[in-house]
Design a protein around this motif. Structure first.
Motif, PDB file in Angstrom:
ATOM      1  N   ILE A   1      -7.307  -8.627  12.233  1.00 37.39           N
ATOM      2  CA  ILE A   1      -5.859  -8.177  12.325  1.00 37.39           C
ATOM      3  C   ILE A   1      -5.774  -6.994  13.048  1.00 37.39           C
ATOM      4  O   ILE A   1      -6.742  -6.066  13.309  1.00 37.39           O
ATOM      5  N   GLY A   2      -4.445  -7.058  13.721  1.00 33.66           N
ATOM      6  CA  GLY A   2      -4.171  -5.960  14.846  1.00 33.66           C
ATOM      7  C   GLY A   2      -3.630  -4.765  13.979  1.00 33.66           C
ATOM      8  O   GLY A   2      -3.552  -4.847  12.802  1.00 33.66           O
ATOM      9  N   GLY A   3      -3.461  -3.710  14.558  1.00 31.10           N
ATOM     10  CA  GLY A   3      -2.780  -2.453  14.088  1.00 31.10           C
ATOM     11  C   GLY A   3      -1.535  -2.701  13.530  1.00 31.10           C
ATOM     12  O   GLY A   3      -1.425  -1.817  12.328  1.00 31.10           O
ATOM     13  N   GLU A   4      -0.768  -3.180  13.933  1.00 34.35           N
ATOM     14  CA  GLU A   4       0.689  -3.461  13.318  1.00 34.35           C
ATOM     15  C   GLU A   4       0.725  -4.234  12.004  1.00 34.35           C
ATOM     16  O   GLU A   4       1.079  -3.622  10.928  1.00 34.35           O
ATOM     17  N   LEU A   5      -0.268  -4.871  11.926  1.00 39.90           N
ATOM     18  CA  LEU A   5      -0.268  -5.845  10.531  1.00 39.90           C
ATOM     19  C   LEU A   5      -1.317  -4.914   9.571  1.00 39.90           C
ATOM     20  O   LEU A   5      -0.751  -4.947   8.281  1.00 39.90           O
ATOM     21  N   ARG A   6      -2.099  -4.020  10.135  1.00 40.13           N
ATOM     22  CA  ARG A   6      -3.150  -3.514   9.321  1.00 40.13           C
ATOM     23  C   ARG A   6      -1.953  -2.238   8.653  1.00 40.13           C
ATOM     24  O   ARG A   6      -2.049  -1.872   7.405  1.00 40.13           O
ATOM     25  N   LYS A   7      -1.030  -1.698   9.648  1.00 37.32           N
ATOM     26  CA  LYS A   7      -0.156  -0.708   9.021  1.00 37.32           C
ATOM     27  C   LYS A   7       0.420  -1.103   7.941  1.00 37.32           C
ATOM     28  O   LYS A   7       0.940  -0.349   6.841  1.00 37.32           O
ATOM     29  N   VAL A   8       1.372  -2.533   8.107  1.00 39.75           N
ATOM     30  CA  VAL A   8       2.076  -2.893   7.107  1.00 39.75           C
ATOM     31  C   VAL A   8       1.563  -2.795   5.837  1.00 39.75           C
ATOM     32  O   VAL A   8       1.760  -2.564   4.759  1.00 39.75           O
ATOM     33  N   ILE A   9       0.378  -3.694   5.946  1.00 35.22           N
ATOM     34  CA  ILE A   9      -0.482  -3.826   4.526  1.00 35.22           C
ATOM     35  C   ILE A   9      -0.956  -2.352   3.922  1.00 35.22           C
ATOM     36  O   ILE A   9      -0.711  -2.357   2.710  1.00 35.22           O
ATOM     37  N   TYR A  10      -1.196  -1.393   4.528  1.00 37.23           N
ATOM     38  CA  TYR A  10      -1.523  -0.162   4.226  1.00 37.23           C
ATOM     39  C   TYR A  10      -0.263   0.564   3.581  1.00 37.23           C
ATOM     40  O   TYR A  10      -0.358   1.240   2.452  1.00 37.23           O
ATOM     41  N   GLU A  11       0.983   0.191   4.111  1.00 35.11           N
ATOM     42  CA  GLU A  11       1.884   0.877   3.682  1.00 35.11           C
ATOM     43  C   GLU A  11       2.443   0.264   2.335  1.00 35.11           C
ATOM     44  O   GLU A  11       2.715   0.731   1.188  1.00 35.11           O
ATOM     45  N   PHE A  12       2.096  -1.355   2.118  1.00 33.55           N
ATOM     46  CA  PHE A  12       2.425  -1.802   0.922  1.00 33.55           C
ATOM     47  C   PHE A  12       1.353  -1.549  -0.090  1.00 33.55           C
ATOM     48  O   PHE A  12       1.812  -1.244  -1.467  1.00 33.55           O
ATOM     49  N   LYS A  13       0.161  -1.210   0.239  1.00 34.16           N
ATOM     50  CA  LYS A  13      -0.766  -0.576  -0.711  1.00 34.16           C
ATOM     51  C   LYS A  13      -0.551   0.931  -1.053  1.00 34.16           C
ATOM     52  O   LYS A  13      -0.533   0.959  -2.586  1.00 34.16           O
ATOM     53  N   GLU A  14       0.071   1.723  -0.359  1.00 36.56           N
ATOM     54  CA  GLU A  14       0.673   2.920  -0.850  1.00 36.56           C
ATOM     55  C   GLU A  14       1.775   2.903  -1.700  1.00 36.56           C
ATOM     56  O   GLU A  14       1.933   3.767  -2.907  1.00 36.56           O
ATOM     57  N   GLU A  15       2.677   1.911  -1.673  1.00 35.76           N
ATOM     58  CA  GLU A  15       3.817   1.658  -2.587  1.00 35.76           C
ATOM     59  C   GLU A  15       3.135   1.092  -3.866  1.00 35.76           C
ATOM     60  O   GLU A  15       3.485   1.588  -4.971  1.00 35.76           O
ATOM     61  N   LYS A  16       2.120   0.414  -3.800  1.00 30.28           N
ATOM     62  CA  LYS A  16       1.424  -0.205  -5.129  1.00 30.28           C
ATOM     63  C   LYS A  16       0.854   0.851  -5.810  1.00 30.28           C
ATOM     64  O   LYS A  16       0.804   0.908  -6.803  1.00 30.28           O
ATOM     65  N   LYS A  17       0.126   1.962  -4.948  1.00 28.90           N
ATOM     66  CA  LYS A  17      -0.516   2.953  -5.821  1.00 28.90           C
ATOM     67  C   LYS A  17       0.153   3.897  -6.605  1.00 28.90           C
ATOM     68  O   LYS A  17      -0.273   4.355  -7.710  1.00 28.90           O
ATOM     69  N   LYS A  18       1.655   3.655  -6.628  1.00 30.74           N
ATOM     70  CA  LYS A  18       2.702   4.432  -7.508  1.00 30.74           C
ATOM     71  C   LYS A  18       2.281   3.886  -8.821  1.00 30.74           C
ATOM     72  O   LYS A  18       2.357   4.752  -9.952  1.00 30.74           O
ATOM     73  N   THR A  19       2.091   2.739  -9.043  1.00 31.99           N
ATOM     74  CA  THR A  19       1.892   2.004 -10.361  1.00 31.99           C
ATOM     75  C   THR A  19       0.588   1.852 -10.701  1.00 31.99           C
ATOM     76  O   THR A  19       0.053   1.354 -11.900  1.00 31.99           O
ATOM     77  N   GLY A  20      -0.464   2.416 -10.043  1.00 32.50           N
ATOM     78  CA  GLY A  20      -1.966   2.261 -10.404  1.00 32.50           C
ATOM     79  C   GLY A  20      -2.516   0.834  -9.931  1.00 32.50           C
ATOM     80  O   GLY A  20      -2.042   0.172  -9.572  1.00 32.50           O
ATOM     81  N   PHE A  21      -3.585   0.767 -10.589  1.00 32.94           N
ATOM     82  CA  PHE A  21      -4.655  -0.480 -10.042  1.00 32.94           C
ATOM     83  C   PHE A  21      -5.450  -0.919 -11.319  1.00 32.94           C
ATOM     84  O   PHE A  21      -6.302  -1.032 -11.302  1.00 32.94           O
ATOM     85  N   PRO A  22      -4.516  -1.523 -12.323  1.00 33.12           N
ATOM     86  CA  PRO A  22      -4.903  -2.062 -13.357  1.00 33.12           C
ATOM     87  C   PRO A  22      -5.718  -3.170 -13.384  1.00 33.12           C
ATOM     88  O   PRO A  22      -6.551  -3.538 -14.257  1.00 33.12           O
TER      89      PRO A  22
END
Length: 300
Positions: free
Chosen positions: A22-43
């Motif tokens: 995967i390229g940088g742009e897609l990687r960046k999007v997934i990382y941003e989504f993961k950071e949003e998810k991090k707010k609710t934890g990883f149960p």
């Protein structure tokens, strides 16, 4: 469990950053989504690790990567849910087409992580993932159709939609450790998922906002209960759902009162049914007091 969740977050970054296809742009999007998810934890990743630790004879550090893969699967499921429901303002709702690409990438990455691991029972883990993801998608389809309009069918739907995801998370950990699938683990894991979904349903309907299922004429457990009551409010809600002439708005103060009293008692009773069936199983199967406490807390 805080250190565990931090480790899962780091592992999520690792598997996304090391994926060469995967390229940088897609990687960046997934990382941003993961950071949003991090707010609710990883149960869900936590559930995977708990069940692996409980039953393994020799600990494999790759379980953190598998747990991270599980969280990517859950994140992709959450994103699809939000895009379909169109009732949230998470960052992934801003550009749906790009978000769908990220979802597909996360699904593929998660599968690769498990299949490329050194676990002896990785093929069983992949089977569990595939089977329970399909069950969850089927439940989501039923939810979107808004067809589950009685208690039994609604509970069956959320057992598939939400219960399957908690079952998948627990069973992947258990399966990697033992090479088996435990129906007992599946039973209480599904109960946890159902309880969490019921809590979310009540929370959503208690807020007078655009996400309110009642205002959107969607069916959820508290609404099904209110509709089953033969009183003035029940009649009003039925007319509203049937779009009868003259019933375009609902009386907010009255309905909030009813929700906070009658429906809340009913929801608590349903939760307790699932909880009381599950507690003895958890207490008999889980020896770690910390893990036991974590699982029981999810059913509060």
């Amino acid at each position: 469990m805080e250190k565990l969740q931090k480790k899962i977050g780091i592992s999520m970054d690792e598997i996304v950053n090391t994926e060469k296809l995967i390229g940088g742009e897609l990687r960046k999007v997934i990382y941003e989504f993961k950071e949003e998810k991090k707010k609710t934890g990883f149960p869900f990743g936590t559930l995977c690790i708990i069940h692996y630790k409980e039953y393994t004879d020799s600990f494999n550090e790759e379980i953190y990567l598998v747990a991270a893969a599980i969280e990517l699967l859950i994140l992709s499921s959450d994103i699809l849910d939000d895009l379909q429901d169109k009732d949230t303002d998470y960052i992934w709702t801003k550009a749906p087409a790009l978000s769908l690409n990220a979802v597909l990438a996360m699904l593929a990455i998660a599968s690769k992580v498990i299949s490329n691991s050194t676990f002896k029972h990785r093929s069983l883990a992949l089977k569990i993932v595939n089977d329970y993801i399909l069950l969850s998608i089927n439940g989501q389809q039923l939810d979107l159709l808004n067809a589950c309009q009685d208690e039994s069918s609604y509970l069956n739907m959320i057992e598939q939609k939400s219960g399957s995801l908690t079952a998948m998370s627990c069973l992947v950990g258990f399966g990697l450790a033992t090479g088996k699938i435990s129906m007992q683990v599946e039973k209480y894991a599904k109960a946890i998922g159902v309880i969490q979904q019921i809590k979310n349903d009540f929370k959503d309907v208690s807020k007078w906002s655009s996400k309110n299922d009642l205002l959107n004429r969607k069916y959820s457990l508290p609404i099904i209960y209110l509709l089953s009551q033969n009183d003035e409010n029940s009649v009003k809600i039925k007319k509203y759902y049937n779009k009868e002439a003259g019933i375009n708005i609902l009386d907010k103060p009255t309905l909030e009162n009813v929700l906070l009293s009658k429906a809340s008692i009913y929801i608590l009773a349903i939760k307790n049914i699932y909880k009381n069936k599950s507690l003895p199983i958890i207490k008999s199967l889980i020896s770690s007091e910390e893990s036991k406490s974590y699982l029981i807390n999810l059913m509060k």
